[in-house]
Enzyme design. Structure first.
Site, PDB file in Angstrom:
ATOM      1  N   ARG A  26      -8.357  -0.403  -3.216  1.00 64.33           N
ATOM      2  CA  ARG A  26      -7.690   0.639  -4.003  1.00 64.33           C
ATOM      3  C   ARG A  26      -6.203   0.337  -4.134  1.00 64.33           C
ATOM      4  O   ARG A  26      -5.658  -0.498  -3.415  1.00 64.33           O
ATOM      5  CB  ARG A  26      -7.879   2.015  -3.354  1.00 64.33           C
ATOM      6  CG  ARG A  26      -7.329   2.158  -1.962  1.00 64.33           C
ATOM      7  CD  ARG A  26      -7.737   3.476  -1.323  1.00 64.33           C
ATOM      8  NE  ARG A  26      -7.192   3.652   0.017  1.00 64.33           N
ATOM      9  CZ  ARG A  26      -6.024   4.227   0.289  1.00 64.33           C
ATOM     10  NH1 ARG A  26      -5.273   4.699  -0.702  1.00 64.33           N
ATOM     11  NH2 ARG A  26      -5.592   4.343   1.526  1.00 64.33           N
ATOM     12  N   ASN A 100      -2.481  -6.816   2.656  1.00 64.92           N
ATOM     13  CA  ASN A 100      -1.997  -5.712   1.838  1.00 64.92           C
ATOM     14  C   ASN A 100      -2.165  -4.354   2.523  1.00 64.92           C
ATOM     15  O   ASN A 100      -1.399  -3.431   2.257  1.00 64.92           O
ATOM     16  CB  ASN A 100      -2.736  -5.701   0.498  1.00 64.92           C
ATOM     17  CG  ASN A 100      -2.576  -4.378  -0.219  1.00 64.92           C
ATOM     18  OD1 ASN A 100      -1.559  -4.098  -0.837  1.00 64.92           O
ATOM     19  ND2 ASN A 100      -3.602  -3.536  -0.140  1.00 64.92           N
ATOM     20  N   SER A 154       7.538  -4.122   1.301  1.00 62.77           N
ATOM     21  CA  SER A 154       8.051  -3.063   0.429  1.00 62.77           C
ATOM     22  C   SER A 154       9.569  -3.208   0.366  1.00 62.77           C
ATOM     23  O   SER A 154      10.184  -3.754   1.298  1.00 62.77           O
ATOM     24  CB  SER A 154       7.673  -1.688   0.989  1.00 62.77           C
ATOM     25  OG  SER A 154       8.469  -0.665   0.408  1.00 62.77           O
ATOM     26  N   TYR A 171       7.837   3.434   8.938  1.00 58.49           N
ATOM     27  CA  TYR A 171       7.495   2.629   7.766  1.00 58.49           C
ATOM     28  C   TYR A 171       8.539   1.551   7.530  1.00 58.49           C
ATOM     29  O   TYR A 171       8.212   0.371   7.368  1.00 58.49           O
ATOM     30  CB  TYR A 171       7.375   3.534   6.541  1.00 58.49           C
ATOM     31  CG  TYR A 171       7.009   2.810   5.267  1.00 58.49           C
ATOM     32  CD1 TYR A 171       5.682   2.479   5.001  1.00 58.49           C
ATOM     33  CD2 TYR A 171       7.972   2.449   4.324  1.00 58.49           C
ATOM     34  CE1 TYR A 171       5.326   1.817   3.844  1.00 58.49           C
ATOM     35  CE2 TYR A 171       7.633   1.787   3.162  1.00 58.49           C
ATOM     36  CZ  TYR A 171       6.309   1.475   2.918  1.00 58.49           C
ATOM     37  OH  TYR A 171       5.966   0.809   1.772  1.00 58.49           O
ATOM     38  N   ALA A 173      10.746   0.320   9.610  1.00 55.88           N
ATOM     39  CA  ALA A 173      10.767  -0.638  10.715  1.00 55.88           C
ATOM     40  C   ALA A 173       9.598  -1.612  10.625  1.00 55.88           C
ATOM     41  O   ALA A 173       9.757  -2.820  10.852  1.00 55.88           O
ATOM     42  CB  ALA A 173      10.733   0.100  12.054  1.00 55.88           C
ATOM     43  N   LYS A 175       7.908  -2.573   7.953  1.00 59.67           N
ATOM     44  CA  LYS A 175       8.043  -3.487   6.817  1.00 59.67           C
ATOM     45  C   LYS A 175       9.138  -4.525   7.053  1.00 59.67           C
ATOM     46  O   LYS A 175       8.998  -5.694   6.678  1.00 59.67           O
ATOM     47  CB  LYS A 175       8.326  -2.697   5.536  1.00 59.67           C
ATOM     48  CG  LYS A 175       7.153  -1.823   5.087  1.00 59.67           C
ATOM     49  CD  LYS A 175       5.900  -2.642   4.831  1.00 59.67           C
ATOM     50  CE  LYS A 175       4.776  -1.816   4.213  1.00 59.67           C
ATOM     51  NZ  LYS A 175       3.542  -2.608   3.971  1.00 59.67           N
TER      52      LYS A 175
END
Length: 265
Positions: A26, A100, A154, A171, A173, A175
């Site tokens: 998705r 991903n 991201s 999030y 941290a 990435k």
């Protein structure tokens, strides 16, 4: 060791490649899986929702390759071990791994009871890719043909914009950590001809759209030089390119795909 191209014949081809895409059922992941399937690659989707993954794999059959889904929680090493073993019962080798699968949160760090959200996010976004690389890379090394590993990060890996209203320290941290893991492993795996890169998507139409109020779309698009959100298959197109012979000299690199948002114009 990947050789330099000497001409453009098949330089941009992934036809016949065997590809693993985590979270490929998705959102951005589905766009990545679709891009590889349409480009002639065989695709194994690793995801938690087997029904959704099977549906995606079934939709690819029109492209004439081999497509299937294996249920997997990438944040759990034992789950990854079992899933990868199942993949290699179908694929004799794997040419490409795309990490991903990821999650986010909107939680103030000090309000995160028992740091449960911190561990949930970091476990999927950082430990997940580490787990899959740990299991897949040895197979690439043994095959002796090199390979391409792509980690989906991201722009949140280098920017904490909007944190006042949407706090997500875990999030950001995770990435940022994923990018440094990519660079470190590019050095470690280079002698075996394995290239590893990271893509930083910016605003992209996916399941996260539902979390944005309509006025936020307008505000974000006005800030972007390209004035539109990306489509998931566009992230997939970059993944395909990074897996081709044309990209054989690209490794340890961060590829921003954000319509120019981080330029701050």
């Amino acid at each position: 060791m990947p050789n330099p191209i000497t001409n453009m014949t098949n330089a941009f081809s992934v036809k016949g490649y065997n590809v693993i895409v985590t979270g490929g059922n998705r959102g951005i992941g589905l766009g990545i899986s679709t891009a590889f399937a349409q480009s002639g690659a065989n695709v194994a989707i690793l995801c938690r929702n087997k029904e959704s993954g099977d549906k995606a794999a079934e939709s690819f059959k029109q492209y004439g390759g081999t497509y299937f889904c294996v249920q997997c929680d990438t944040g759990a090493l034992e789950s990854v071990k079992k899933a990868v073993a199942e993949v290699f019962r179908v694929f004799p080798e794997v040419n490409v791994l795309v990490n991903n699968a990821g999650v986010s949160t909107v939680t103030k760090f000090v309000d995160d009871r028992d740091l449960s959200e911190w561990h949930r996010v970091v476990n999927t976004n950082l430990h997940g890719p580490a787990n899959t690389i740990y299991e897949v890379a040895p197979h690439m090394i043994k095959a002796g043909k090199g390979g391409s590993i792509i980690n989906i990060s991201s722009i949140g890996g280098q920017s904490v914009g909007g944190t006042k209203h949407h706090p997500k320290a875990s999030y950001h941290a995770s990435k940022a950590g994923l990018e440094m893991l990519t660079k470190a492993l590019a050095v470690e795996l280079g002698d075996d001809g394995i290239r590893i890169n990271v893509i930083e998507p910016g605003p992209t139409h996916s399941d996260l759209d539902k979390d944005l109020p309509p006025e936020a779309f307008v505000q974000i698009q006005n800030q972007m030089p390209m004035h539109r959100f990306a489509e998931p298959i566009e992230i997939g197109a970059l993944c395909v390119f990074l897996s081709t012979e044309a990209a054989n000299q690209i490794t340890g690199a961060v590829h921003i795909h954000d319509g120019g948002l981080v330029l701050g114009g």
